[in-house]
Design an enzyme around this catalytic site. Structure first.
Site, PDB file in Angstrom:
ATOM      1  CG  ASP A  93       0.065   5.087   1.163  1.00 19.29           C
ATOM      2  OD1 ASP A  93      -0.040   6.326   1.165  1.00 19.29           O
ATOM      3  OD2 ASP A  93      -0.199   4.393   2.147  1.00 19.29           O
ATOM      4  CG  ASP A  95      -3.040  -1.246  -1.151  1.00 20.91           C
ATOM      5  OD1 ASP A  95      -2.125  -0.416  -1.280  1.00 20.91           O
ATOM      6  OD2 ASP A  95      -3.990  -1.091  -0.377  1.00 20.91           O
TER       7      ASP A  95
HETATM    8  N1  GLY Z   1      -0.355   1.718   2.350  1.00 23.42           N
HETATM    9  C1  GLY Z   1      -0.922   1.779   3.629  1.00 23.42           C
HETATM   10  C2  GLY Z   1       0.034   2.141   4.684  1.00 23.42           C
HETATM   11  O1  GLY Z   1       1.172   2.471   4.425  1.00 23.42           O
HETATM   12  O2  GLY Z   1      -0.379   2.104   5.823  1.00 23.42           O
END
Ligand code: GLY
Length: 401
Positions: free
Chosen positions: A183, A118
């Site tokens: 994601d 992330d």
């Molecule tokens: N990237 C984690 C979410 O969208 O919850």
């Protein structure tokens, strides 16, 4: 291909006309200004409470009536600083710039984070927007270092960036070897930036390799997405097609689908490769033609949630889609994308989704969903819903200028 696009245009036009009948296609003049005014007032209150604490706290949500502040290492830490940058851009008021700098620079250590994917979100939204607006060299160096950290997670045999480690937490209990979540498409922008800054194409190649393998493995024939693809580190084959935050392995988690549309739109912006544009368009076609996509444009948390219409909506997924549809409308022949985005924004800024001043923990939007399967952050404000709402306002304003 041309026929497919024409068919899609026809279907989209019919669905759009049906779902939007009696509703204005353009939101009223002053829409952006009114929403910016509200957001600035709401975030003034948010900041005032943080300042009372004497610390620089990073707000994520309200859980059980209590503010949830997060550490710099948490995946959403870039969104609040990023929202402050957007408020600076939208208002032109230096006070927001000073605040944005202060909150961004609390994330200094994130550039070295290598234990999850992330870092792209975290540094891109904070330092990335900061660099875009103030062009300072130290921020550029943070972005480059963060891209190096993200690149350590590239697994060449599978040709993807590993999202999560499997050595601890709930991820260790799923039997995965190398999980990649949809994601992750959102982290690629950082890599494209790093290649532009350094001239080193390694970052760019990792990004397009990841995107190409995501096209290959994360999509079903109807262009819905799997949430988690688990790869073999030994031979790169797909071991599992699973979900983590969606309803079921074969369902379509709404925010994941939004991340896909957004991620491939960025890939098209950065490469101009038409296959990425088509992927973004097809991923949105799945949404636009889905019978479970509400006419007001705010999706249920999963397109296959079992009790629709008695299921939670996810304002964060809607805000992400609105923002990316404004950008996509500049690339695509689909003339209705801006109207779709306007529709979503109109709903989000209405009484059902936009907070009353001083309520909702001083966040802008209500009714987002973190993870229903984990019973975590259900029907709450979330800092990333606000971030993409502000980004969408900025993009709408730019388009209409
Ligand atoms: N990237 C984690 C979410 O969208 O919850």
């Amino acid at each position: 291909m041309k026929n497919t696009l024409l068919n899609f245009a026809a279907i989209a036009a019919i669905v759009f006309t049906q779902s939007c009948s009696n509703k204005p296609k353009e939101v009223k003049p002053g829409f952006v200004d009114e929403n910016v005014k509200f957001a600035a007032e709401q975030y003034d209150l948010q900041i005032a409470k943080i300042e009372e604490s004497g610390e620089i706290l990073n707000p994520k949500s309200i859980i059980d009536g209590k503010m949830k502040y997060i550490d710099p290492q948490e995946w959403t830490s870039g969104f609040f600083p990023g929202s402050l940058w957007y408020l600076y851009e939208l208002t032109g008021d230096e006070k927001w710039k000073n605040r944005a700098v202060k909150f961004t620079e609390t994330l200094d250590t994130v550039q070295y984070l290598t234990n999850h994917h992330d870092v792209g979100f975290m540094i891109g939204c904070s330092y990335g927007n900061g660099f875009r607006l103030v062009q300072n060299e130290p921020y550029k160096q943070v972005i480059i270092q963060a891209a190096k950290s993200l690149s350590t997670r590239f697994r060449p045999v599978a040709g993807i960036i590993q999202s999560w480690d499997v050595t601890g937490g709930w991820q260790a209990e799923r039997g995965w070897e190398c999980p990649v979540i949809i994601d992750n498409m959102m982290n690629l922008e950082l890599l494209f930036e790093a290649t532009k800054f350094t001239g080193d194409s390694t970052f760019w190649k990792i990004a397009v390799t990841h995107a190409d393998n995501t096209i290959k493995n994360h999509f079903r024939p109807d262009f819905s997405t799997y949430h988690v693809i688990d790869y073999s580190l030994a031979d790169g084959s797909v071991r599992n097609r699973n979900t983590a935050q969606g309803f079921a392995h074969e369902s379509t988690w709404a925010r994941g689908q939004a991340w896909a549309i957004y991620g491939f739109t960025v890939c098209y912006r950065e490469t101009r490769n038409p296959k990425y544009l088509e992927q973004a368009e097809k991923a949105f076609e799945f949404v636009a033609t889905n019978p479970n996509f509400p006419a007001d444009g705010v999706p249920y948390w999963d397109y296959n949630a079992p009790n629709i219409p008695d299921e939670k909506r996810d304002a964060s997924a809607a805000a992400i889609m609105a923002s990316t549809l404004y950008e996509l409308s500049g690339f695509s022949n689909h003339a209705d994308y801006k109207a779709w985005a306007d529709k979503i924004m109109q709903t989000l800024s209405g009484a059902e989704y936009r907070a009353v001043l001083g309520e909702n923990g001083d966040f802008i939007l209500k009714h987002s969903v973190g993870s229903i399967p984990h019973n975590s952050e259900v029907d709450v404000p979330l800092n990333y819903a606000d971030y993409y709402f502000l980004e969408a306002l900025k993009r709408k304003r730019d388009i209409e200028k």
